[in-house]
Structure formats: C-alpha cells, structure tokens
Design a protein around this motif. Sequence first.
Motif, PDB file in Angstrom:
ATOM      1  N   LYS A 191     -49.307 -17.020   7.666  1.00 60.15           N
ATOM      2  CA  LYS A 191     -50.039 -17.690   6.593  1.00 60.15           C
ATOM      3  C   LYS A 191     -50.166 -16.755   5.396  1.00 60.15           C
ATOM      4  O   LYS A 191     -50.551 -15.588   5.550  1.00 60.15           O
ATOM      5  N   ASN A 224     -45.952 -21.937   4.302  1.00 57.96           N
ATOM      6  CA  ASN A 224     -47.382 -21.928   4.595  1.00 57.96           C
ATOM      7  C   ASN A 224     -48.128 -21.069   3.575  1.00 57.96           C
ATOM      8  O   ASN A 224     -48.591 -19.975   3.875  1.00 57.96           O
ATOM      9  N   THR A 234     -51.097 -20.882   0.440  1.00 62.76           N
ATOM     10  CA  THR A 234     -52.270 -21.455  -0.222  1.00 62.76           C
ATOM     11  C   THR A 234     -52.635 -20.575  -1.410  1.00 62.76           C
ATOM     12  O   THR A 234     -52.697 -19.347  -1.280  1.00 62.76           O
ATOM     13  N   PHE A 275     -55.789 -15.290   6.921  1.00 61.36           N
ATOM     14  CA  PHE A 275     -54.444 -15.165   6.358  1.00 61.36           C
ATOM     15  C   PHE A 275     -53.797 -13.842   6.761  1.00 61.36           C
ATOM     16  O   PHE A 275     -54.412 -12.780   6.703  1.00 61.36           O
TER      17      PHE A 275
END
Length: 315
Positions: free
Chosen positions: A155, A178, A180, A211
């Motif tokens: 992530k 993945n 963000t 993360f």
Amino acid sequence: MKVLYFEQKITLKDDYPQPKSGEALVRVRLAGICGTDLEMIRGYMDYTGVLGHEFVGVVEKSNNYDLVGKRVVGEINAGCGRCTYCSSGLERHCPQRTVLGIYKRDGAFAQYLSLPEKNLHTIPDSISDEEAVFIEPLAAAFEIEEQIRIQENQKIAIVGDGRLAQLIVRVLKIKNKNITCFGRHQNKLHMLQKMQIAAKMGISKDDEHTFDVVVEATGNESGFSDAIKLAKPRGTIILKSTLASKGNLDFAPAIINEITMVGSRCGPFRPAIEALASGVVKVNDMVSAVYPIEEFEKAFEEAKKPTNIKILLRP
C-alpha cells in the motif's frame, strides 16, 4: 540579457551578462516555478543569483556541434568530473558541484543559461515545450523507484496534492495500483480521482499506520507528521520536500516504529523523457498559466496560490 536575480528579493535585470563559461549556451524557451524556488525565496540554501532550474531551451553554442540548434532540457547538478562520486555517476553528490539556480550557478529564469554538454538531453518533437519543462521534476518522481523496490501488493500513500505530488502519482501508478493520495485542495484531489486514484481530504483513524510506503511531498512541516502517522511499523517514508523552516520536527514516533526514511532528490531524465514521448505520463492538465518574464511578480503570486499547479515563465 533579461534575468530574474535574487538577493533577498527578486528583481528583473535587463543588462545581465550572458554566460561565458565554455559550456553549452542554451536560449531558454520556457521555465517552470517549483516549490524549491519558493523555498529559495524564503531562505533555503542562502542563495544569491539567477533562480530557476526547470527549463526547456535551444542550444546556440556548444563544443558538440551535434547539439547546436537542438531543443534540450538539462540535469541541474554539475560535478567536478574528478571525484569518486562523479566517476560513479553520482555528480549530484559531488562535494564541488554547482546546481542550476540553487547553488553557485545561475539558473533558468533568464534568456540564456549554460550547462556542461553532458548534462543536456535532446527532446523529441512529440514533446511540447510545456511538457518538456516537467522533465526535471518528473525525473525526481522516477527516482523513487530507483531507490526502493515497491512490491505489487504494498500500500502506497502520497502526502500532498501539489506539483510534485501530482507527478509522483502519475509515475507510481504505472506499476502500482494501490495508491491513496492525502491532500487539502479539492480541485487537485479531483484531478487525481479522474486518474482513478483514491484521494482523501485529511487522515482518518482507519488510515493511521496502515501504509507500507509513504511519499511525503507537501513542502511543509505538517507533511512530515502526516507521513509518520500513515506509515506502518517498519514501513518506509520517502522524503521529497525541501524546507526552509527552522521549526522542530519530532522524530520519536519514527524511531519507536522503526521506520526507514529515504531522502530523495533528483532522478534519471531518460525514463521521464520516454514516459512523456510515449504518452504513458501526461502533464498538460498541470499547466495553470504562462507569463512573460516581465510579469514575474504576478507569476510568483500565482505560483504561491494552492489552487494553481504549475506556473511557467517565458524569458
């Protein structure tokens, strides 16, 4: 020639001498204002001289006649060429280096600049001038994958939604899905959402310490704290911001959670050029405005506004 000269404040000089260094002489067509330039004005690097390091131009004089007349961009670090760092391809860490518009070398907010021929990269016709200005910061985004190996299932969080953060997202999403991005400006987050990137305004409790890799690209101290908050124990934080602030940063959480921190700066130009030429990375939506060099005050005002992405100067 006309230049933007910085000595405590920026002034326009129209009688500044052209470079006479024996290096390639480049006539600047466009130059970009970046976060580092804004930090330089606030005192970062204690610099005096011509600002600017993101540019595209045309070679007018060179010892390499094949370069004359060619459209080019340039790597900003010029090493001594003799030390162990230079001999191993790490001119950016040469103790005697100069850095375009940042350290002991006049920069790109000028009608002409000079750089060693080996620093220059020719640009294919498929890349516009506006796109070419992004090659230097885009190379910095590609540097992340030169420094660490990101696994497919990991992530990734990007802290920031500005100029560099937008480029980092465009690069990392080539191989990683993945991702963000955590930002503060709805218009910039919307740009990321149009690229199918998860974008959030603020960090929720569920985001904390989840993360594997966090890239800090905010340009402010709070970004560091947010990166610490997002990284899982034994995760990795990539630090991209250059800050002139003299404030205190709290490293205790990073030590407690055994977080690896990686400073990341300049990067490889060739992948950046290829990505733009092939269309794998697109940057046209990031140009907010182009100003003639005479309107530098307005240009810098606009560059400071969080609603804008990239402001360009035309010398």
